[in-house]
Design a protein around this motif. Structure first.
Motif, PDB file in Angstrom:
ATOM      1  N   LYS A  40      -2.858  -9.609  -6.832  1.00 58.65           N
ATOM      2  CA  LYS A  40      -1.134 -11.007  -7.380  1.00 58.65           C
ATOM      3  C   LYS A  40       0.020 -11.522  -6.297  1.00 58.65           C
ATOM      4  O   LYS A  40      -0.456 -12.093  -5.951  1.00 58.65           O
ATOM      5  N   PHE A  41      -0.147 -10.624  -4.880  1.00 61.00           N
ATOM      6  CA  PHE A  41       0.908 -10.902  -4.369  1.00 61.00           C
ATOM      7  C   PHE A  41       0.336 -10.259  -2.767  1.00 61.00           C
ATOM      8  O   PHE A  41       0.392  -9.706  -2.079  1.00 61.00           O
ATOM      9  N   PRO A  42      -0.070 -11.352  -2.613  1.00 56.99           N
ATOM     10  CA  PRO A  42      -1.520 -11.054  -1.422  1.00 56.99           C
ATOM     11  C   PRO A  42      -0.327 -11.518   0.361  1.00 56.99           C
ATOM     12  O   PRO A  42      -1.101 -12.155   1.227  1.00 56.99           O
ATOM     13  N   ALA A  43       0.761 -11.765   0.309  1.00 58.23           N
ATOM     14  CA  ALA A  43       2.063 -12.295   1.740  1.00 58.23           C
ATOM     15  C   ALA A  43       1.456 -11.183   2.712  1.00 58.23           C
ATOM     16  O   ALA A  43       1.816 -11.774   3.787  1.00 58.23           O
ATOM     17  N   PHE A  44       1.092 -10.083   2.368  1.00 54.41           N
ATOM     18  CA  PHE A  44       0.763  -9.179   3.364  1.00 54.41           C
ATOM     19  C   PHE A  44      -0.748  -8.889   3.755  1.00 54.41           C
ATOM     20  O   PHE A  44      -1.514  -7.388   3.687  1.00 54.41           O
ATOM     21  N   ASN A  45      -1.998  -9.910   3.090  1.00 52.49           N
ATOM     22  CA  ASN A  45      -3.095 -10.057   2.598  1.00 52.49           C
ATOM     23  C   ASN A  45      -3.629  -8.471   1.171  1.00 52.49           C
ATOM     24  O   ASN A  45      -2.271  -8.535   0.957  1.00 52.49           O
ATOM     25  N   ALA A  46      -4.567  -7.801   1.540  1.00 49.85           N
ATOM     26  CA  ALA A  46      -5.249  -7.271  -0.281  1.00 49.85           C
ATOM     27  C   ALA A  46      -6.069  -7.223   0.502  1.00 49.85           C
ATOM     28  O   ALA A  46      -6.543  -7.131   1.655  1.00 49.85           O
ATOM     29  N   GLY A  47      -6.670  -5.430  -0.438  1.00 55.52           N
ATOM     30  CA  GLY A  47      -7.785  -4.836   0.045  1.00 55.52           C
ATOM     31  C   GLY A  47      -7.461  -3.914   1.735  1.00 55.52           C
ATOM     32  O   GLY A  47      -6.305  -3.752   2.106  1.00 55.52           O
ATOM     33  N   PRO A  48      -9.020  -3.762   2.475  1.00 58.08           N
ATOM     34  CA  PRO A  48      -8.612  -3.116   3.525  1.00 58.08           C
ATOM     35  C   PRO A  48      -7.867  -3.438   5.010  1.00 58.08           C
ATOM     36  O   PRO A  48      -7.602  -2.987   5.471  1.00 58.08           O
ATOM     37  N   ARG A  49      -8.178  -5.654   4.776  1.00 63.31           N
ATOM     38  CA  ARG A  49      -7.569  -6.001   5.588  1.00 63.31           C
ATOM     39  C   ARG A  49      -6.453  -5.388   5.604  1.00 63.31           C
ATOM     40  O   ARG A  49      -5.040  -6.729   6.217  1.00 63.31           O
ATOM     41  N   THR A  50      -5.190  -4.912   4.466  1.00 65.71           N
ATOM     42  CA  THR A  50      -3.741  -5.252   3.804  1.00 65.71           C
ATOM     43  C   THR A  50      -2.144  -4.935   5.271  1.00 65.71           C
ATOM     44  O   THR A  50      -3.376  -3.910   6.370  1.00 65.71           O
ATOM     45  N   CYS A  51      -1.658  -5.785   5.902  1.00 64.94           N
ATOM     46  CA  CYS A  51      -1.202  -5.783   6.836  1.00 64.94           C
ATOM     47  C   CYS A  51      -0.612  -4.896   7.590  1.00 64.94           C
ATOM     48  O   CYS A  51      -0.004  -3.685   6.240  1.00 64.94           O
ATOM     49  N   GLY A 103       2.051  -3.727   9.027  1.00 62.77           N
ATOM     50  CA  GLY A 103       3.004  -3.496   9.660  1.00 62.77           C
ATOM     51  C   GLY A 103       3.877  -4.150   8.476  1.00 62.77           C
ATOM     52  O   GLY A 103       4.926  -4.061   8.509  1.00 62.77           O
ATOM     53  N   LYS A 104       3.539  -4.052   7.463  1.00 54.98           N
ATOM     54  CA  LYS A 104       3.664  -4.681   6.617  1.00 54.98           C
ATOM     55  C   LYS A 104       5.479  -3.940   5.725  1.00 54.98           C
ATOM     56  O   LYS A 104       6.337  -4.368   5.874  1.00 54.98           O
ATOM     57  N   ASP A 105       5.351  -2.155   6.337  1.00 54.56           N
ATOM     58  CA  ASP A 105       6.955  -1.261   5.978  1.00 54.56           C
ATOM     59  C   ASP A 105       7.886  -1.942   6.649  1.00 54.56           C
ATOM     60  O   ASP A 105       8.717  -1.473   7.049  1.00 54.56           O
ATOM     61  N   MET A 106       7.322  -1.810   7.995  1.00 51.28           N
ATOM     62  CA  MET A 106       7.891  -2.379   9.740  1.00 51.28           C
ATOM     63  C   MET A 106       8.365  -3.744   9.571  1.00 51.28           C
ATOM     64  O   MET A 106      10.101  -4.155   9.686  1.00 51.28           O
TER      65      MET A 106
END
Length: 520
Positions: free
Chosen positions: A456-467, A469-472
């Protein structure tokens, strides 16, 4: 006479075919004019398909795609010229996004078509599939979770704030001069990611704002990559061969990346081979080089060891430079147009960061303290929802498949475009207030961050390829945003146009010209 009769009949047949063809086009043209008064849907013309609508709206592709997807229920089967292999499916339906990026992940690898378009990224994590992608993911995740890397991140950000960002902002506030804040954020992110992964600070964020070709090459790259999505492959390949247009600029960008990254790798290799060098402090480049040693021996790549490491570093730099700088740019425009939100963030900083240590003046804070800035986190999420840095994702199924939302059957290797930009503007997903900037939608009743599913909110992609470096990224954005909000009030220059760029990364097309005023 017989020959003349045959020639006459052939000529008559050609004229009849031409006449029918003209009538056919005239019919479609009138239908298009009638529909244009009521609809944004592109006309599927004979021979050229929907290409005229794409060309007509090429200056506003993301907004046009949003209008069309709203009208057709979230999924469009787009037809291109029959000779150009441009047929594709465009969707922003969460069910399709979840299915493609998670549920049926194995059927939607990056694939050869993706690698053709994004050839500049080589064997880096964005292009990789299967075992190579697994290696990239494992190495990157392990290093980003390393305690020394977290400490390096915190130190790098605050040093760049103190020695790079602060002097420039102070000077602009004092002189009252205008400044392109988007350019400042891009320079900040470029210097920071370079220091993190290459152990080299190029100093692009300094008082004289030097022109560093590699730093500006990212903008030319992302524009050319979207260009490749909208043109037939034969067209952009011809431009590449002739060395013209956006392909010419992409070639120069490629050279700029090589001339910047290779020397950093060579210096580090020489440093490691030196016998008289004592054990140095932790740095990202050495850590990555050590981690990749021996891991790719049994994996097929298109590059040698040096080129492979260049690909690794370029992918990390692209992720670190463009996403955070873009999100910060849109955040401060949204704050400038929603001052009450800015006031709440300022109050949160004073309460949770400064008052917590009984400080009256600004002070840096650590990663753990950044988690206290819940309302700022919500504001960042809103900026990312409305202006996701990566506007779209390109996929293609290995085998024929059926999309769950509409039952649409898509053939193997059909290009599927996931429009993340459009997803943030859908009432069906976010409600009637989807175009409003409301950080509150990200805060629970208990005052904690509300987490939405990535499909629903794929700003950092989704699934196994989720970013990875999101937390960073959130830590970096909170530190920079909090510093600026606490110390300065930002005012957009009167009359300055604000619109998203037509590129893979949603930057501001005309920059972000502002004036800064020091807070008392």
């Amino acid at each position: 006479m017989a020959l003349m009769a045959v020639n006459f009949l052939e000529t008559l047949q050609i004229l009849v075919v031409c006449f029918i063809f003209i009538l056919y086009y005239y019919y479609y043209y009138n239908q298009s004019r009638i529909r244009s008064k009521k609809s944004s849907l592109p006309t599927n013309w004979p021979v050229v398909g929907m290409l005229p609508a794409l060309l007509h709206n090429c200056h506003r592709l993301h907004d046009y795609a949003t209008e069309v997807l709203k009208e057709c229920g979230g999924t469009l089967q787009c037809r291109g010229p029959w000779f150009a292999n441009m047929d594709m499916v465009v969707t922003c339906d969460p069910a399709n996004v979840h299915y493609i990026l998670s549920k049926n992940f194995s059927n939607y690898p990056k694939g050869p078509e993706f690698r053709k378009i994004f050839d500049i990224l080589g064997d880096g994590i964005f292009n990789a599939d299967n075992e190579l992608w697994e290696i990239h993911r494992k190495v990157t995740l392990s290093l980003m979770r390393h305690p020394n890397f977290q400490e390096l991140l915190e130190t790098t950000i605050w040093q760049k704030v103190e020695k790079g960002l602060s002097p420039i902002l102070q000077d602009c506030a004092k002189s009252g001069s205008r400044i392109d804040l988007q350019d400042i954020f891009q320079r900040f992110a470029f210097d920071s990611i370079s220091k993190l992964v290459l152990d080299h600070d190029p100093g692009s964020l300094s008082m004289d704002l030097p022109n560093i070709p590699c730093e500006k090459a990212f903008n030319d790259t992302i524009e050319a990559l979207l260009h490749r999505h909208t043109l037939p492959e034969s067209c952009w390949k011809l431009q590449k061969w002739l060395g013209i247009g956006k392909e010419k600029r992409l070639r120069k960008a490629w050279d700029a990346f090589d001339q910047y990254i290779y020397p950093c790798i060579a210096r580090k290799q020489e440093h490691e081979l030196s016998k008289n060098v004592n054990k140095a402090a932790f740095d990202g480049l050495t850590a990555f080089m050590e981690a990749y040693k021996g891991t790719t021996q049994n994996i097929t790549t298109t590059s040698d060891a040096k080129l492979f490491m260049r690909d690794v570093m370029l992918n990390l730099m692209l992720a670190g430079r463009d996403t955070t700088s873009t999100a910060l740019t849109w955040l401060f425009w949204l704050l400038a147009t929603n001052p009450t939100v800015e006031d709440k963030i300022l109050e949160e900083i004073e309460t949770n960061i400064l008052d917590a240590k009984q400080c009256q003046n600004w002070r840096p804070f650590d990663v753990e303290e950044s988690h206290k800035l819940v309302y700022l986190h919500g504001a960042l999420c809103e900026a990312l929802r409305l202006f996701p840095p990566v506007a779209l994702e390109h996929k293609a199924p290995v085998k024929a498949d059926i999309l769950p939302s509409t039952g649409l059957c898509i053939k193997a290797n059909t290009k599927v475009i996931l429009s993340f930009y459009s997803m943030g503007r859908m009432e069906a997903i976010w409600g009637e207030d989807c175009l409003e900037f409301k950080p509150e939608r990200w805060i629970s009743e208990k005052g904690r961050v509300r987490h939405e599913p990535s499909y629903k909110f794929p700003a950092f992609n989704a699934g196994p390829r989720t970013c990875l470096g999101k937390d960073m990224a959130f830590v970096q954005m909170k530190m920079v945003a909090a510093f600026i909000i606490y110390n300065y009030r930002i005012q957009v220059v009167d009359g300055h146009p604000i619109s998203p760029s037509d590129s893979i990364i949603i930057q501001m097309k005309h920059g972000f010209m502002v004036r800064l005023y020091k807070r008392n």
